[in-house]
Structures are given as C-alpha cells and as structure tokens.
Design a protein around this motif. Structure first.
Motif, PDB file in Angstrom:
ATOM      1  N   LEU A  66       0.443  -1.217   0.105  1.00  0.00           N
ATOM      2  CA  LEU A  66       0.480   0.550   0.284  1.00  0.00           C
ATOM      3  C   LEU A  66       0.674   1.075   0.295  1.00  0.00           C
ATOM      4  O   LEU A  66       1.720   1.108   0.327  1.00  0.00           O
ATOM      5  CB  LEU A  66      -0.595  -0.064   1.228  1.00  0.00           C
ATOM      6  CG  LEU A  66      -1.962   1.355   1.394  1.00  0.00           C
ATOM      7  CD1 LEU A  66      -3.128   1.496   0.432  1.00  0.00           C
ATOM      8  CD2 LEU A  66      -2.637   1.494   2.684  1.00  0.00           C
ATOM      9  N   VAL A  67       0.940   1.887  -1.150  1.00  0.00           N
ATOM     10  CA  VAL A  67       1.934   3.012  -1.802  1.00  0.00           C
ATOM     11  C   VAL A  67       0.479   4.200  -0.724  1.00  0.00           C
ATOM     12  O   VAL A  67      -0.022   4.078   0.055  1.00  0.00           O
ATOM     13  CB  VAL A  67       1.778   3.476  -2.671  1.00  0.00           C
ATOM     14  CG1 VAL A  67       2.829   2.101  -3.237  1.00  0.00           C
ATOM     15  CG2 VAL A  67       0.653   3.615  -3.485  1.00  0.00           C
ATOM     16  N   ARG A  68       1.554   5.018  -0.424  1.00  0.00           N
ATOM     17  CA  ARG A  68       0.619   6.677  -0.565  1.00  0.00           C
ATOM     18  C   ARG A  68       0.509   7.763  -1.424  1.00  0.00           C
ATOM     19  O   ARG A  68      -0.254   9.206  -0.768  1.00  0.00           O
ATOM     20  CB  ARG A  68       2.219   7.223   1.045  1.00  0.00           C
ATOM     21  CG  ARG A  68       1.656   7.310   2.042  1.00  0.00           C
ATOM     22  CD  ARG A  68       1.324   6.744   2.960  1.00  0.00           C
ATOM     23  NE  ARG A  68       1.369   5.695   3.969  1.00  0.00           N
ATOM     24  CZ  ARG A  68       1.248   4.401   4.375  1.00  0.00           C
ATOM     25  NH1 ARG A  68       0.886   3.371   3.411  1.00  0.00           N
ATOM     26  NH2 ARG A  68       1.389   3.820   5.666  1.00  0.00           N
ATOM     27  N   HIS A  69       0.920   7.095  -2.366  1.00  0.00           N
ATOM     28  CA  HIS A  69      -0.116   8.216  -3.642  1.00  0.00           C
ATOM     29  C   HIS A  69       0.487   7.263  -4.470  1.00  0.00           C
ATOM     30  O   HIS A  69       1.411   6.429  -4.792  1.00  0.00           O
ATOM     31  CB  HIS A  69       1.052   9.345  -3.875  1.00  0.00           C
ATOM     32  CG  HIS A  69       0.077  10.334  -4.868  1.00  0.00           C
ATOM     33  ND1 HIS A  69       1.136  10.570  -6.061  1.00  0.00           N
ATOM     34  CD2 HIS A  69      -0.920  11.407  -4.544  1.00  0.00           C
ATOM     35  CE1 HIS A  69      -0.165  10.888  -6.852  1.00  0.00           C
ATOM     36  NE2 HIS A  69      -0.729  11.783  -5.597  1.00  0.00           N
ATOM     37  N   GLU A  70      -0.808   7.325  -5.547  1.00  0.00           N
ATOM     38  CA  GLU A  70      -0.558   6.523  -7.000  1.00  0.00           C
ATOM     39  C   GLU A  70       0.627   6.542  -7.540  1.00  0.00           C
ATOM     40  O   GLU A  70       1.173   5.873  -8.232  1.00  0.00           O
ATOM     41  CB  GLU A  70      -1.536   6.597  -7.736  1.00  0.00           C
ATOM     42  CG  GLU A  70      -3.358   6.052  -7.186  1.00  0.00           C
ATOM     43  CD  GLU A  70      -3.958   7.312  -6.529  1.00  0.00           C
ATOM     44  OE1 GLU A  70      -3.351   7.916  -6.074  1.00  0.00           O
ATOM     45  OE2 GLU A  70      -5.648   6.496  -6.093  1.00  0.00           O
ATOM     46  N   GLN A  71       0.869   7.766  -7.858  1.00  0.00           N
ATOM     47  CA  GLN A  71       1.995   8.064  -8.596  1.00  0.00           C
ATOM     48  C   GLN A  71       3.897   7.659  -7.710  1.00  0.00           C
ATOM     49  O   GLN A  71       4.521   6.417  -8.481  1.00  0.00           O
ATOM     50  CB  GLN A  71       2.945   9.612  -9.375  1.00  0.00           C
ATOM     51  CG  GLN A  71       4.172  10.110  -9.828  1.00  0.00           C
ATOM     52  CD  GLN A  71       4.853  11.606  -9.028  1.00  0.00           C
ATOM     53  OE1 GLN A  71       3.246  12.246  -8.777  1.00  0.00           O
ATOM     54  NE2 GLN A  71       5.728  11.763  -9.999  1.00  0.00           N
ATOM     55  N   GLY A  72       3.804   7.386  -6.408  1.00  0.00           N
ATOM     56  CA  GLY A  72       4.921   6.513  -5.633  1.00  0.00           C
ATOM     57  C   GLY A  72       4.663   5.024  -6.158  1.00  0.00           C
ATOM     58  O   GLY A  72       5.395   4.405  -6.261  1.00  0.00           O
ATOM     59  N   GLY A  73       2.737   4.617  -6.223  1.00  0.00           N
ATOM     60  CA  GLY A  73       2.965   3.269  -6.530  1.00  0.00           C
ATOM     61  C   GLY A  73       3.793   2.507  -8.108  1.00  0.00           C
ATOM     62  O   GLY A  73       4.271   1.966  -8.370  1.00  0.00           O
ATOM     63  N   ILE A  74       3.140   3.306  -8.923  1.00  0.00           N
ATOM     64  CA  ILE A  74       3.624   2.967 -10.091  1.00  0.00           C
ATOM     65  C   ILE A  74       5.013   3.690 -10.799  1.00  0.00           C
ATOM     66  O   ILE A  74       5.869   2.627 -10.906  1.00  0.00           O
ATOM     67  CB  ILE A  74       2.288   4.229 -11.069  1.00  0.00           C
ATOM     68  CG1 ILE A  74       3.389   3.541 -13.103  1.00  0.00           C
ATOM     69  CG2 ILE A  74       2.958   5.186 -11.073  1.00  0.00           C
ATOM     70  CD1 ILE A  74       2.510   3.642 -13.904  1.00  0.00           C
ATOM     71  N   HIS A  75       5.591   4.445  -9.915  1.00  0.00           N
ATOM     72  CA  HIS A  75       7.433   4.280  -9.869  1.00  0.00           C
ATOM     73  C   HIS A  75       7.734   3.005  -8.986  1.00  0.00           C
ATOM     74  O   HIS A  75       9.084   2.591  -9.730  1.00  0.00           O
ATOM     75  CB  HIS A  75       7.483   5.752  -9.551  1.00  0.00           C
ATOM     76  CG  HIS A  75       6.913   7.045 -10.312  1.00  0.00           C
ATOM     77  ND1 HIS A  75       7.782   6.830 -10.774  1.00  0.00           N
ATOM     78  CD2 HIS A  75       7.197   8.522  -9.717  1.00  0.00           C
ATOM     79  CE1 HIS A  75       7.299   8.399 -11.288  1.00  0.00           C
ATOM     80  NE2 HIS A  75       7.227   9.005 -10.964  1.00  0.00           N
ATOM     81  N   ALA A  76       6.963   2.522  -8.019  1.00  0.00           N
ATOM     82  CA  ALA A  76       7.025   1.603  -7.427  1.00  0.00           C
ATOM     83  C   ALA A  76       7.622   0.361  -8.786  1.00  0.00           C
ATOM     84  O   ALA A  76       8.506  -0.426  -8.427  1.00  0.00           O
ATOM     85  CB  ALA A  76       6.484   1.257  -5.838  1.00  0.00           C
ATOM     86  N   ALA A  77       6.637   0.045  -8.852  1.00  0.00           N
ATOM     87  CA  ALA A  77       6.920  -1.101 -10.080  1.00  0.00           C
ATOM     88  C   ALA A  77       7.886  -0.765 -11.300  1.00  0.00           C
ATOM     89  O   ALA A  77       7.979  -1.371 -11.211  1.00  0.00           O
ATOM     90  CB  ALA A  77       4.697  -1.063 -10.596  1.00  0.00           C
ATOM     91  N   GLN A  78       7.576   0.864 -11.702  1.00  0.00           N
ATOM     92  CA  GLN A  78       8.518   0.771 -12.104  1.00  0.00           C
ATOM     93  C   GLN A  78      10.375   0.160 -12.051  1.00  0.00           C
ATOM     94  O   GLN A  78      11.462  -0.149 -12.543  1.00  0.00           O
ATOM     95  CB  GLN A  78       8.539   1.974 -12.518  1.00  0.00           C
ATOM     96  CG  GLN A  78       7.862   2.786 -13.165  1.00  0.00           C
ATOM     97  CD  GLN A  78       8.162   4.399 -13.941  1.00  0.00           C
ATOM     98  OE1 GLN A  78       7.479   5.015 -12.891  1.00  0.00           O
ATOM     99  NE2 GLN A  78       8.711   4.824 -15.251  1.00  0.00           N
ATOM    100  N   GLY A  79      10.417   0.735 -10.588  1.00  0.00           N
ATOM    101  CA  GLY A  79      11.892   0.438  -9.847  1.00  0.00           C
ATOM    102  C   GLY A  79      11.897  -1.177  -9.401  1.00  0.00           C
ATOM    103  O   GLY A  79      12.993  -1.668 -10.175  1.00  0.00           O
ATOM    104  N   PHE A  80      10.851  -1.832  -9.161  1.00  0.00           N
ATOM    105  CA  PHE A  80      10.275  -3.415  -9.185  1.00  0.00           C
ATOM    106  C   PHE A  80      10.598  -4.183 -11.269  1.00  0.00           C
ATOM    107  O   PHE A  80      11.927  -4.764 -10.615  1.00  0.00           O
ATOM    108  CB  PHE A  80       9.288  -3.523  -8.816  1.00  0.00           C
ATOM    109  CG  PHE A  80       8.839  -5.260  -8.955  1.00  0.00           C
ATOM    110  CD1 PHE A  80       9.004  -5.578  -7.861  1.00  0.00           C
ATOM    111  CD2 PHE A  80       8.491  -5.758 -10.137  1.00  0.00           C
ATOM    112  CE1 PHE A  80       9.269  -7.488  -7.485  1.00  0.00           C
ATOM    113  CE2 PHE A  80       8.312  -7.142 -10.062  1.00  0.00           C
ATOM    114  CZ  PHE A  80       8.570  -7.881  -8.995  1.00  0.00           C
ATOM    115  N   ALA A  81      10.565  -3.257 -12.041  1.00  0.00           N
ATOM    116  CA  ALA A  81      10.562  -3.995 -13.238  1.00  0.00           C
ATOM    117  C   ALA A  81      11.921  -3.777 -13.522  1.00  0.00           C
ATOM    118  O   ALA A  81      12.479  -4.781 -14.645  1.00  0.00           O
ATOM    119  CB  ALA A  81       9.379  -3.113 -14.661  1.00  0.00           C
TER     120      ALA A  81
END
Lengths: 581, 196
Positions: A66-81
């Motif tokens: 659970l991120v704190r903002h959707e932008q954080g969520g997608i950047h996290a997914a990018q970092g993951f990828a």
C-alpha cells in the motif's frame, strides 16, 4: 501455477473442460498468479473495491504494498521492473487514482519499462455520464501506453490480461493499462483457466533478423579504423550483456553508454569509455565526431545524447541495432540498419567480425579522459573547498558498497553526478528516470527496486527538490519495512535549473531557491532513523552507518550550494563543443 | 524536402479506440489530416483507414512506422497520387428554379458529370464523384447560382500494385514472421515498398 481447486464437472460421456464460477476480480488475481506476479503496488478506492475485496482472500499468494500516492505506486512498479526484469504491476482506482498514474506511465513509456496498470472504472452503464470519479483514462493514457483496453465484461478478463502481460514484456517493453468497469469486477462467469498469450496477429514484437544487413555491418566494422560503440538500455532489456561484452572484446571496440544503458557492462571494463550525453564524459562526446564507424546498440539517439543533430557524427558511417524498426532513421540517418533483438543479432555479428584491437584509437579516449580528470573530475572527487561535493559522496559510496549496490536516482544535478561517478559491477544496477526526467521518481522507484531485488543493497539518491515531490512514500517504508538506504544530496537549490540560470540567464535565479523541512525529524516521524552531516570527516563513517543499519536509513548530506555539473554540452551545440568549465 | 500529397492506407483490427490512437499520432506532430476515411475491407473484421496528408516523404515514412508499431495495426502503406486510384464524392444542393431557368447551369452539370439524387420543387441535390479538382471546379462554378449547401467526402483509394490483403493476413497469422511481413524491409527503396 494452479491455485484454485477446479472441479471437473463431467457429464455422462463427454468430459467437459474444467470450469469454475469466478468473479471478474478473482479472475484478475488468478491472472496475476498465473503470470508469476508476486508483488503488486497499489492504492484502493471506490471503483476498484471489488478487486481489493478479492485480494483479501489472496493475501498469502500475492504481496500488496500500500503506497501513499498512486504516483508512488507506479514508480515503485517501475523500480521493481527495472531491478528484476519482470513486469511491474500497479492497482489504482478510477478518476484521480488513474490520473495520478499518468506521470509514471509516461515515464515507463519513454524508458521502455514493462508495466501492467490495472485501474478500476465506474459501472459500464455509467460510462460517459460524468459519474463520480469517472475519467476517460483510456483516452488520457493512449499516447503514453504501448497498449490499453477497457474491460466491461468479466469474461474478457483472462484473455485481456494475458494479452496485457504479453504486450508489456515482449519486443520493446512498455506500459499497458487495463481499465476494468466495476460491474465486470463483480460479475461471475465460467472461468476456464488462464491461457497465456504468445501471439497477436497484428503485433510483431521482434522484426526478423536479416543476415544481409548483419554481413554489411560486419564488413563496415572490419574495415573501420576508428569504430565506436554506443550502447543503451536495449542491452539490459534484451538480457544481452554477455553477448555484448563478447562482441566489443572481439574487435576491441571502445564503448560508451547512455544513462539507460549504464551498468550493462562493468564500469571498469577496459573498453568502457564512459557516459554519453549532455553531462557525459569528455572523450566519448568529442570522439563521436571523429570516429569512422558508429555502432549504436539498443539506444535511440535522444537529443540529450546527440546535441545538435546536423553536427552529429556526420563523418561516420552509422550502424544501428534496434528491436524497434521505428527507431531506425528516426533521429540519425543509418547506413546499415540491423533490426532485431540484440540477443540474436549480436552473436551473429560477433561471428563475422575480425578479432582485432584498436589500441591507438582506444588510447585517444584515455588521453582525453586524462584531460577531463585534470580539469573536472579531480576537483569533483577531491574538492579543495571545505564544503562537500556530490561527486565525493558518490566516490565514498562506491568504496563502501564495493560497487555492488543498486543506485536509484531522482532527476537533476545529483542524477548526473551519480550516473557519472557511480561504479557498477552488475547489470540492472542503475535505475533512473532517463527519457522523461521525472522528479520524484527516486524514492518510490527505490522501494520497488528493493522488492524486485531483495537480496541487493538499494540506495536511493535524491536532491532536496525531487525528494519533496514524493516524500510521502516514507510512509510506505514505515508500514512495510523496505530496507532502502536514502541519501539526500542537499544543495538548497533546484540545482540543475539554477546551473542553467547561472550559465545562460545571467544568474537570474528565478524560483530555484527551495527550502527543505528538517528531513531527519520528518524521517523520525515515520520511524526511520536518520542523520544530517555537513563535514567531510563525517562522510565515510555516516555512509557506513547508513549501509550497515538494519532497515531503512536516511542520510542528508549538505553539499556545495552553487556547484555545477561539468562537462556540459550546451543546448543547441554539437557534442564536440562540450565544455569542461 | 518537398511536401506533396500522400495517401496512407492502414490495415487494422476493428477495435474501439484505435481511431484515437491513430489520430493522435498526427496531431502530436502537428500534421493536418486533409481527409480521413475508415471502411471495412475485403476481409471481415479488418478495417482500412485511408488518410491523406500533405507532407515530405521523410516525415510520412517515419509516421508510417510509428503507426505500424501500434499493437492493433497490421500494416501501413503510403503512396503518392500516381500510385493510387482514388475518388471522392460530393453533394451539391441547388435551387430547382435556377436550374430549370438557366441553361448555363444545366451545361455545367453535364460538363462535370453530375447526377441528380433528389429533385424537389424547392431544391435539387446533385452528386459528383471524382478527384478533388473536379469537385471543387463544380463547386466554384455553381457558387454564383445560389448554391445552398455543399459537402465532400473523404478520399477512398486503392493501391494500383496491391493484390489485396488475404495473403498478407495469412502471413500475419503465422507465429514466425515471413520475410514479407517485416516492417520497413525495403528501407529507402520506394518502388519495392508498394509491391505488397
């Protein structure tokens, strides 16, 4: 992977295909499990509630951060990828949830990062009525997705997600968005299992390799006196690091990287001559306009790499290897195009090139490097001033991490300094927002990278500007404990813009003076240990403390306020007009 | 480079949203679309976009590659006017009394091969089919005679050297791409691009 007990309903004679009644939401989660997704980043909301409700029963099979903002969520997914090489997955709700993803989608598009974004949408019967939290996310994201699709019936979900994952990861990777209306999440349908997609008739992920062009390219390389290789992220995305290294070693080809291609070969490889681009190294920029054959591999001639195009490598014959045919001739006219996956094309090319060395030519790079060391690098890494430089922080970090960490950077001066001076031994170690230049990328991407490569040390390096853009993701670290080492290089300015204002706008510092909160207190509020230093004698011990700390740690280093990043190719100038000061 | 008229033919899957995906490729580059037509093809489920723009060939080639990159796009061709056979259709609404009274109007209509579609006591609707110059010629000629309304359709075009899309589609359905399926195979070899 089978995760459901699929009961076979057999009739008297004919065995029927196994089927089970599932809701659309369950089908979404089944698809993720079938695609081997372990971690999802996301944020719930009204229109995606059915999926989150289903997730409640999948908590042991899917990790949701659970991120704190959707932008954080997608950047996290990018970092993951980027760290793992797998597809990153992010959930968001309709309306603002979906629009908050857009920056990250655009970033992933321009940097070819494989993502599957799943957004909730209002009920199908409400589409187009300006319903609560309705936005036309499909049309908003069309220019920045490789593919997107709106699902309005549950039965479409397995095949659409199979297509989504296939498109995201195959060929030149990219972000895909699947928008699912609430009714489709709720509806039950006869689930007949998940069939991964491996062919779409209108989509050709890899162009067929043509031997004729390989032979032409090999001939050019064999005849070259001053060949020069530029490599980009294509090497990493194609998992062709070994093939690439064999290729350049056979013909002794000096090779320079784009920031997206950095870490594909070790920094200290004898043929690695450094970084291209506006703030890249002196030798590769200058010698771009002296080489006779330029071999571009998995890179796209971004304007930050080429500088002024009509003065770019005009003397050279150009060989361009790329998986995306649209990249050929887009910016730089190619002499020999080599379409295809470089994992396939590089070995074919290696076979045809002569084993040779270009000692004198390579020495030209090393000579110019000495010039850069003398005029720029020495002072950056060993400043004569009392106040610290960004470069020396990176230098000590290299030493303490044994050049083995994943370095995730934000955007600006610290990014250029980190890309210039960080040393890498392993691929997939330099994660940065290259094409889009997204401030705020660093911290959330580092969180994602840690989930993507849990066994590795992940250092997030940000400036004081970008860090404040996604500072809320400290909350994600607090709640889920990602062990991210957070390094803030604070120069009390929006440094890159300030540098331009100094050099090109007569020092008219217009709104670049940015203040910071007390980051240590902020971190403390989030339960994260931290420290601020401004003296050189504390640097090594503090970095060591950060790295050996159990769990996340924030270190703020005060650096020179008005330091500039050099060398620099001023905008509109040729790469050979690169300035050392 | 010199700008000239190009007809871009795009074979696609029939998919909602694809029109937007293709349209924004032009608007992003600030290229004005002169004419756009979407129609079915000889194959069920495959759509054909016919787009006319006025641009330099280099720009058109890059654009064609970007369009072809879209997932649901099967194939893109671009052709000069010499390489296609094309037609546009136009409707003209003229007051009936003017036609019945003025012999010159009648001569004009004959000259341009206009057909009457509807004849009413107050107005008559004619149609012409042809190239833009012909259509525009009649439009200009009719203007002084109280032309009430005029509309012209988008261009539809057939590529002279095309053998249709049936065989092509079979190749696309194969998992292993054949030589002919490769995009941009004939880089800078204009004549071969149009062999289809």
């Amino acid at each position: 992977m089978e995760t459901l007990d699929i009961t076979k309903e057999t009739t008297a004679e004919k065995p029927q295909p196994a089927k089970v009644s599932l809701s659309g939401s369950q089908a979404v989660l089944e698809a993720l499990i079938a695609e081997n997704v372990k971690t999802v980043f996301g944020y719930p909301g009204g229109a995606i509630m059915p999926i989150y409700d289903a997730l409640y029963d999948y908590k042991d099979k899917l990790e949701h951060i659970l991120v704190r903002h959707e932008q954080g969520g997608i950047h996290a997914a990018q970092g993951f990828a980027r760290a793992s090489g797998e597809v990153g997955v992010v959930f968001a709700t309709s309306g603002p949830g979906a629009t908050n993803l857009v920056t990250g989608i655009a970033d992933a598009m321009i940097d070819s990062t494989p993502l599957v974004c799943i957004t909730g949408q209002v009920f199908a019967h409400l589409l187009g009525t300006d319903a609560f939290q309705e936005t036309d996310v499909i049309n908003i994201t069309t220019p920045v997705t490789k593919w997107n699709y709106q699902v309005t019936e549950a039965s479409e979900i397995p095949s659409v997600l199979a297509k989504a994952f296939y498109i995201a990861r195959s060929g030149r990777p990219g972000p895909v968005l699947v928008d699912i209306t609430k009714n489709a999440q709720v509806e039950k349908f006869d689930y007949k299992g998940y069939i991964p997609c491996n062919h779409i008739r209108s989509y050709l992920p890899k162009p067929k390799v043509r031997k004729k062009f390989i032979a032409e390219a090999a001939k050019l390389i064999n005849e070259a006196k001053k060949p020069f290789v530029l490599f980009g992220q294509g090497i990493i995305l194609g998992e062709a690091e070994k093939e690439f290294q064999t290729f350049i070693e056979k013909a002794g080809l000096p090779s320079a990287f784009t920031i997206m291609g950095e870490s594909a070969i070790p920094s200290d490889h004898p043929l690695n001559v450094g970084m291209l681009g506006m703030h890249g190294n002196y030798a590769p920029n200058v010698l771009t306009n002296e080489c006779d054959v330029l071999i571009a591999i998995g890179m796209r001639f971004d304007d930050r790499v080429t500088g002024r195009l009509d003065k770019y490598a005009k003397q050279a014959k150009i060989i361009h290897l790329d998986i995306d045919p649209a990249e050929i001739d887009k910016n730089v006219k190619t002499t020999v195009p080599v379409w295809g996956d470089c994992k396939e094309t590089l070995p074919l090319l290696t076979e045809l090139i002569n084993k040779t060395e270009h000692t004198a030519w390579l020495q030209r790079f090393r000579d110019l490097e000495q010039e850069e060391i003398k005029q720029v690098i020495n002072e950056e890494l060993n400043p004569s001033t009392e106040i610290m430089s960004m470069g020396e922080v990176i230098k000590v970090l290299n030493k303490l991490t044994n050049e083995d960490a994943i370095i995730v950077t934000d955007v600006g001066q610290h990014q250029m300094v980190a890309c210039r001076y960080a040393k890498f031994k392993n691929s997939r170690s330099n994660i940065t927002s290259g094409g889009l230049g997204t401030m705020g990328f660093g911290l959330p991407a580092a969180i994602g990278a840690k989930y993507g490569a849990p066994e590795r040390t992940v250092v997030s390096i940000s400036g004081d500007g970008g860090f404040q853009m996604t500072i809320q993701e400290l909350g994600t670290i607090m709640q889920f404990g990602a062990d991210v080492k957070i390094l803030i290089l604070n120069n009390q300015f929006l440094g890159m813009v300030r540098q331009w204002q100094e050099l090109f706008n007569d020092r008219r510092y217009s709104f670049v003076n940015i203040t910071s909160p007390d980051y240590i207190t902020v971190a403390k509020g989030y339960g994260i240990a931290g420290k601020r230093i401004d003296k050189r004698e504390d640097l090594e011990s503090s970095l060591q403390e950060m790295l050996s700390y159990k769990g996340s740690y924030l270190l703020e280093v005060m650096v020179g306020k008005e330091n500039n990043v050099f060398p620099m190719v001023p905008q509109g100038c040729s790469v050979s007009e690169i300035r050392l000061k | 480079m010199n700008k000239q008229e190009f007809t871009i033919s795009v074979y696609t899957e029939n998919q909602i949203g694809l029109l937007n995906r293709i349209a924004i490729m032009f608007s992003r580059r600030k290229i004005n679309v002169e004419s756009l037509n979407v129609s079915p093809t000889e194959i069920e489920g495959i759509s054909r976009f016919t787009i006319v723009i006025n641009e330099a060939e280099d720009v058109v080639r890059k654009l064609a590659r970007q369009i072809e990159k879209q997932i649901e796009v099967l194939k893109v061709y671009y052709n000069t006017n010499e390489e296609v056979i094309w037609q546009e259709l136009a409707l003209y609404k003229v007051p009936t009394d003017v036609i019945s009274e003025k012999a010159k109007v009648e001569r004009l209509l004959r000259e341009y091969g206009a057909q009457a579609v509807v004849i009413r006591s107050d107005y008559t609707v004619f149609e012409t089919v042809g190239h833009r110059e012909e259509i525009d010629g009649l439009l200009e000629a009719l203007a002084p005679y109280g032309l009430i309304e005029f509309v012209r359709s988008a261009r539809v075009a057939i590529i002279k050297d095309s053998e249709g899309f049936h065989n092509k589609l079979k190749e696309f359905e194969n998992r292993e791409p054949s030589e002919a399926v490769i995009e941009n195979e004939f880089l800078n070899k204009q004549s071969e691009v149009f062999t289809m």
